[in-house]
Design a protein around this motif. Structure first.
Motif, PDB file in Angstrom:
ATOM      1  N   THR A 175      18.490  -4.408  20.136  1.00  0.00           N
ATOM      2  CA  THR A 175      19.886  -4.140  19.781  1.00  0.00           C
ATOM      3  C   THR A 175      20.069  -3.067  18.720  1.00  0.00           C
ATOM      4  O   THR A 175      21.149  -2.479  18.610  1.00  0.00           O
ATOM      5  N   GLY A 176      19.054  -2.833  17.906  1.00  0.00           N
ATOM      6  CA  GLY A 176      19.207  -1.930  16.770  1.00  0.00           C
ATOM      7  C   GLY A 176      19.761  -2.604  15.537  1.00  0.00           C
ATOM      8  O   GLY A 176      20.049  -1.937  14.533  1.00  0.00           O
ATOM      9  N   ALA A 177      19.911  -3.945  15.577  1.00  0.00           N
ATOM     10  CA  ALA A 177      20.443  -4.668  14.421  1.00  0.00           C
ATOM     11  C   ALA A 177      19.402  -4.799  13.326  1.00  0.00           C
ATOM     12  O   ALA A 177      18.215  -4.986  13.609  1.00  0.00           O
ATOM     13  N   PRO A 178      19.814  -4.718  12.068  1.00  0.00           N
ATOM     14  CA  PRO A 178      18.872  -4.867  10.954  1.00  0.00           C
ATOM     15  C   PRO A 178      18.411  -6.312  10.794  1.00  0.00           C
ATOM     16  O   PRO A 178      18.995  -7.246  11.354  1.00  0.00           O
ATOM     17  N   ILE A 179      17.340  -6.484  10.019  1.00  0.00           N
ATOM     18  CA  ILE A 179      16.756  -7.796   9.732  1.00  0.00           C
ATOM     19  C   ILE A 179      16.844  -8.058   8.232  1.00  0.00           C
ATOM     20  O   ILE A 179      16.561  -7.175   7.418  1.00  0.00           O
ATOM     21  N   LEU A 180      17.209  -9.285   7.879  1.00  0.00           N
ATOM     22  CA  LEU A 180      17.194  -9.757   6.496  1.00  0.00           C
ATOM     23  C   LEU A 180      16.421 -11.065   6.456  1.00  0.00           C
ATOM     24  O   LEU A 180      16.551 -11.892   7.353  1.00  0.00           O
ATOM     25  N   THR A 181      15.595 -11.258   5.424  1.00  0.00           N
ATOM     26  CA  THR A 181      14.816 -12.486   5.339  1.00  0.00           C
ATOM     27  C   THR A 181      15.067 -13.237   4.035  1.00  0.00           C
ATOM     28  O   THR A 181      15.519 -12.666   3.040  1.00  0.00           O
ATOM     29  N   HIS A 182      14.733 -14.517   4.083  1.00  0.00           N
ATOM     30  CA  HIS A 182      14.637 -15.358   2.890  1.00  0.00           C
ATOM     31  C   HIS A 182      13.168 -15.510   2.544  1.00  0.00           C
ATOM     32  O   HIS A 182      12.336 -15.790   3.412  1.00  0.00           O
ATOM     33  N   THR A 183      12.842 -15.337   1.265  1.00  0.00           N
ATOM     34  CA  THR A 183      11.536 -15.746   0.755  1.00  0.00           C
ATOM     35  C   THR A 183      11.783 -16.813  -0.296  1.00  0.00           C
ATOM     36  O   THR A 183      12.800 -16.784  -1.000  1.00  0.00           O
ATOM     37  N   ASN A 184      10.887 -17.750  -0.418  1.00  0.00           N
ATOM     38  CA  ASN A 184      10.987 -18.781  -1.452  1.00  0.00           C
ATOM     39  C   ASN A 184      10.422 -18.228  -2.752  1.00  0.00           C
ATOM     40  O   ASN A 184       9.194 -18.105  -2.889  1.00  0.00           O
ATOM     41  N   PHE A 185      11.311 -17.846  -3.670  1.00  0.00           N
ATOM     42  CA  PHE A 185      10.867 -17.297  -4.956  1.00  0.00           C
ATOM     43  C   PHE A 185       9.922 -16.111  -4.766  1.00  0.00           C
ATOM     44  O   PHE A 185       9.010 -15.898  -5.559  1.00  0.00           O
ATOM     45  N   GLY A 186      10.128 -15.366  -3.700  1.00  0.00           N
ATOM     46  CA  GLY A 186       9.297 -14.198  -3.437  1.00  0.00           C
ATOM     47  C   GLY A 186       7.962 -14.501  -2.785  1.00  0.00           C
ATOM     48  O   GLY A 186       7.214 -13.580  -2.439  1.00  0.00           O
ATOM     49  N   ARG A 187       7.650 -15.791  -2.615  1.00  0.00           N
ATOM     50  CA  ARG A 187       6.360 -16.149  -2.025  1.00  0.00           C
ATOM     51  C   ARG A 187       6.314 -15.717  -0.562  1.00  0.00           C
ATOM     52  O   ARG A 187       7.304 -15.817   0.150  1.00  0.00           O
ATOM     53  N   GLN A 188       5.154 -15.253  -0.123  1.00  0.00           N
ATOM     54  CA  GLN A 188       4.912 -14.777   1.246  1.00  0.00           C
ATOM     55  C   GLN A 188       5.682 -13.481   1.574  1.00  0.00           C
ATOM     56  O   GLN A 188       5.743 -13.074   2.726  1.00  0.00           O
ATOM     57  N   ALA A 189       6.235 -12.825   0.556  1.00  0.00           N
ATOM     58  CA  ALA A 189       6.964 -11.580   0.823  1.00  0.00           C
ATOM     59  C   ALA A 189       6.026 -10.501   1.355  1.00  0.00           C
ATOM     60  O   ALA A 189       6.366  -9.782   2.307  1.00  0.00           O
ATOM     61  N   LEU A 190       4.863 -10.374   0.755  1.00  0.00           N
ATOM     62  CA  LEU A 190       3.927  -9.356   1.215  1.00  0.00           C
ATOM     63  C   LEU A 190       3.463  -9.673   2.628  1.00  0.00           C
ATOM     64  O   LEU A 190       3.344  -8.765   3.474  1.00  0.00           O
TER      65      LEU A 190
END
Length: 318
Positions: A175-190
């Motif tokens: 679709t070309g739609a952007p993605i936004l995520t939740h991280t728990n206190f930044g954990r697993q962001a990398l």
């Protein structure tokens, strides 16, 4: 793309009209499974929400990114109504939130990758279900999703979460739609950033939220080096007497990553809303961040944080 646009609940809007943008908010959270166990998350009073958004708009705010995805309190009709009343653009999400906000028997666990992808695509291209997939009848509204959300917790990704990742990226590329995520206190962001890279997502249209809660400058730098964008929303959350890690990260990282950092409030709790009798209120960033940037000699990045980076991030890429 000749005429870049973002998809609001009231229709597609030229990206040039996005204006000052908050990149992670909760505008409407309807009475639901989520609020049954977390009543502090209930945000369904159209009058109060419209008042808060109108105050935001009066100080120059033009767009907010709503981040309550499928079947956990999303209400497209109320989102459309508060957008009309306040004059603020609202980008609504599809996607899936953390497992703890759904019952153990939820359809998210039994739907296949393709079925989830199709559901997300339908929200984006056809319209969000009036009943938010809470029953056997689907009645699509004219109000379409403008981004896709996923969430991970503290631990390594489960097979189920990896299925969600694949379904989200499938819908993103289709679709070309952007993605936004939740991280728990930044954990697993990398790990999130690296998996999006592996799956072939358009990294400049992917934003990872709450990474400022990880605190460490070098860790945030490593995430940014993958090529994704990050969203910080804890400037008002740090306790009196402790360092404001959000501001420390901005000071250290803006000069090198000026086009990858966005800000929001993430005011999911009604106690954060002035219109609900709490604080600091949605206008907090507009009222405080310019002064901080000026104090640190970083005024040149104001435009990036609130205008240019959100505009490039949340525009559709196809």
């Amino acid at each position: 793309m000749k005429n870049p646009f973002f998809r609001s609940v009231l229709g597609d809007v030229a990206s040039s009209a996005m204006g000052l943008t908050y990149s992670h908010e909760h505008i409407i959270i309807e009475d639901s499974y989520l609020t049954a166990s977390h009543p502090e998350f209930l945000l369904n009073d159209v009058e109060k929400v419209s008042k808060e958004l109108s105050d935001f708009q009066s100080l120059g705010g033009q767009t907010v990114v709503e981040t309550t995805p499928a079947n956990c309190g999303r209400n497209p009709l109320k989102l459309a109504e508060v957008s009309r009343r306040s004059g603020v653009n609202i980008i609504a999400p599809t996607g899936i939130l953390l497992e703890i906000y759904y019952p153990e028997t939820h359809w998210r666990y039994t739907y296949s990758e393709d079925q989830l992808s199709d559901l997300f695509i339908a929200d984006i291209q056809e319209g969000i279900d009036q009943f938010d997939y809470s029953g056997p009848i689907v009645n699509r509204t004219p109000h379409k999703a403008g981004l896709i959300k996923l969430a991970t917790g503290d631990d390594a990704f489960s097979a189920h979460q990896e299925k969600i990742f694949r379904a989200v990226v499938n819908a993103h590329l289709a679709t070309g739609a952007p993605i936004l995520t939740h991280t728990n206190f930044g954990r697993q962001a990398l790990e999130q950033a690296k998996l999006f890279e592996k799956l072939g997502a358009k990294l400049d249209h992917v934003v990872l939220s709450h990474v400022d809660r990880a605190k460490e400058v070098d860790y945030n730098r490593a995430v940014l080096d993958v090529g994704v964008r990050v969203e910080y929303d804890s400037a008002f959350r740090w306790k009196t007497g402790e360092p404001n890690h959000t501001l420390i990260l901005l000071e250290n990282l803006l000069p090198d990553y000026s086009q990858q950092i966005t800000l929001g409030m993430d005011m999911a709790k009604n106690a954060y809303w002035k219109s609900y009798g709490g604080g600091p209120g949605l206008t907090y960033l507009i009222e405080t961040i310019p002064g901080f940037l000026k104090e640190k000699g970083l005024e040149e990045y104001y435009q990036n944080i609130f205008f240019d980076t959100p505009r490039n991030l949340f525009s559709f890429f196809k």
